[in-house]
Scaffold this motif. Sequence first.
Motif, mmCIF file in Angstrom:
data_model
loop_
_atom_site.group_PDB
_atom_site.id
_atom_site.type_symbol
_atom_site.label_atom_id
_atom_site.label_comp_id
_atom_site.label_asym_id
_atom_site.label_seq_id
_atom_site.Cartn_x
_atom_site.Cartn_y
_atom_site.Cartn_z
ATOM 1 N N VAL A 66 0.870 -1.177 0.000
ATOM 2 C CA VAL A 66 0.000 0.000 0.000
ATOM 3 C C VAL A 66 0.911 1.232 0.000
ATOM 4 N N PRO A 67 1.171 1.816 -1.171
ATOM 5 C CA PRO A 67 2.042 2.990 -1.220
ATOM 6 C C PRO A 67 1.548 4.129 -0.340
ATOM 7 N N SER A 68 0.217 4.379 -0.314
ATOM 8 C CA SER A 68 -0.288 5.408 0.598
ATOM 9 C C SER A 68 -1.789 5.562 0.458
ATOM 10 N N ILE A 69 -2.359 6.295 1.409
ATOM 11 C CA ILE A 69 -3.718 6.829 1.326
ATOM 12 C C ILE A 69 -3.592 8.340 1.499
ATOM 13 N N TYR A 70 -3.932 9.090 0.476
ATOM 14 C CA TYR A 70 -3.828 10.554 0.522
ATOM 15 C C TYR A 70 -5.179 11.166 0.903
ATOM 16 N N PRO A 71 -5.181 12.115 1.851
ATOM 17 C CA PRO A 71 -6.435 12.793 2.206
ATOM 18 C C PRO A 71 -6.772 13.884 1.194
ATOM 19 N N LYS A 72 -8.021 14.286 1.204
ATOM 20 C CA LYS A 72 -8.481 15.397 0.363
ATOM 21 C C LYS A 72 -9.391 16.303 1.197
ATOM 22 N N GLY A 73 -9.600 17.501 0.724
ATOM 23 C CA GLY A 73 -10.538 18.399 1.364
ATOM 24 C C GLY A 73 -10.117 18.881 2.734
ATOM 25 N N GLY A 74 -8.802 18.915 2.998
ATOM 26 C CA GLY A 74 -8.330 19.431 4.270
ATOM 27 C C GLY A 74 -8.302 18.423 5.397
ATOM 28 N N ALA A 162 -10.311 6.693 10.234
ATOM 29 C CA ALA A 162 -11.574 7.141 10.816
ATOM 30 C C ALA A 162 -11.700 8.659 10.785
ATOM 31 N N SER A 163 -10.557 9.364 10.717
ATOM 32 C CA SER A 163 -10.584 10.826 10.713
ATOM 33 C C SER A 163 -11.020 11.410 9.376
ATOM 34 N N ALA A 164 -11.110 10.590 8.327
ATOM 35 C CA ALA A 164 -11.445 11.090 6.989
ATOM 36 C C ALA A 164 -12.915 11.508 6.929
ATOM 37 N N THR A 165 -13.165 12.711 6.427
ATOM 38 C CA THR A 165 -14.534 13.190 6.207
ATOM 39 C C THR A 165 -14.821 13.385 4.729
ATOM 40 N N GLN A 166 -13.757 13.427 3.919
ATOM 41 C CA GLN A 166 -13.871 13.579 2.469
ATOM 42 C C GLN A 166 -13.306 12.324 1.798
ATOM 43 N N ASP A 167 -13.577 12.188 0.508
ATOM 44 C CA ASP A 167 -12.983 11.082 -0.240
ATOM 45 C C ASP A 167 -11.458 11.172 -0.171
ATOM 46 N N SER A 168 -10.801 9.992 -0.047
ATOM 47 C CA SER A 168 -9.341 9.913 -0.093
ATOM 48 C C SER A 168 -8.920 9.251 -1.400
ATOM 49 N N VAL A 169 -7.627 9.273 -1.664
ATOM 50 C CA VAL A 169 -7.045 8.599 -2.835
ATOM 51 C C VAL A 169 -6.079 7.531 -2.315
ATOM 52 N N PHE A 170 -6.129 6.329 -2.924
ATOM 53 C CA PHE A 170 -5.248 5.268 -2.447
ATOM 54 C C PHE A 170 -4.580 4.546 -3.612
ATOM 55 N N TRP A 171 -3.479 3.874 -3.265
ATOM 56 C CA TRP A 171 -2.733 3.015 -4.185
ATOM 57 C C TRP A 171 -2.616 1.641 -3.534
#
Length: 466
Positions: A66-74, A162-171
Amino acid sequence: MMSPVSVPVVTALSTVLCLVASAVPLGQQKTFGHAIKNGNLPPNTDVTTFEHRCTVPPCVITHVNVPSIYPKGGDAWNWTQGHVFFFVDGEKQPSISLTLLELAGEGHWNLAGTNAQSGDHMPDGSPWGTSLMGRTAKSGGVYSTLRVPFGKSIRTAIRAPASATQDSVFWFVIRGLEAHVVRLGDLELPAAARLRLHRLSPTKLEKLQLVDLASSPKGTSGALVRVQLDARSGSFGFLEACMRFFPDGAGEDEPIFLSSGAEDYFLGASYFDEGMFKTSQAGLTYFNRSSYTLAAYKTHIEDPVLWRDGMRLRFRNCEDTEGCGDVNHCPNKFCSAAASESSARSTEELPRAGAQHLKRERGSDAGDLAEYSALVFSYEWPRETSNFDDRRAMQVSALRNLGNLVSKAKLNEALEDAATDRILEGEEGVLSLLLAFSQDLSEEAAKRLARQLARRIQQTERLTQI
């Protein structure tokens, strides 16, 4: 004339010969896998990342990255708390659920990196990696080659922190093999072996209190794979604890001691006086001397710890050291079985190195209370499967030696048929004879084996006629 062979024996012979052939050659293996780039990951949602149906069992996952999960929307960048799930053989609930840090073998104290951090400034000393697992980037780069076996199907999924409130991007990257057995070091595991997780949630222990990190019920065989421990206290006194292993219904006074202290179990020494390290055998992935906090792992791939009929893996806070060792005492000497049985402990006669005699002065009792959380990986399978595989392996080896003997023209057809019948019926004498000789028989050894085999079969035939 050839001796007649019964239909059940012919059927059994066919079965065993198929089992011999089921050691699938390299050409029968088949790679499967998938990768996802810039995948969309809605909050509070499990997104399926891969599905595969096993067509030539056993099948096994060999690589997850899993290279990463990037957050979006702050949203906060808490990729470390993203989860991956493995649904094995049609499970409705995943038997394997891991945070990305746990997948990499790190403790939950570690955090995502920032742009101001890199290399030695990272709290876990990353980038780092072994053949089994690692973390190669402050943004993630977590991977695992820990085998996940399955017999029918596999489904994997990923969830944002669990802290994500917006869509994230993952690999995500995954690979595996069909027609491939699982090996633990130099041990080949039964086809029924499955990866199991034993999780100890954060638990506070008083001084000398014991806790089970993992347990498997009676009727279950297995092998430890990896033990991960997160711990903190008011001092490093908790590191005095010895790891205890109770296999196969062992009593409270019959533990196998896996270490002479906590840091010793994780292949460190003197309260980890050199700080963090990571090897294929063990590692310290988080270490804070000022807060007496650490995270460590120990693998048991080249260091097998096995059980045949249930087990308990037990740890404690601090230690009491005395005599031959039991559930409440770490041993300070070796005792023979006879000495252990007859030993009656006496505090006047034996030196004590309990909680009051640590490797260093504590200065206070602040370290009496310790908090542990643990994750224990094991391969487990029904005990009946283990017994069947043991018998099958003996029969296969005996049949191979018998075939070797026949190829050297040391047996006539009647003797070959009679020996085959007795191997498949599990006759101990014939099995013992054929297993006592190596497959690479010399001319002299072949003559001796043929003569002894004929004698044994003649003896059993005479007994049958009486």
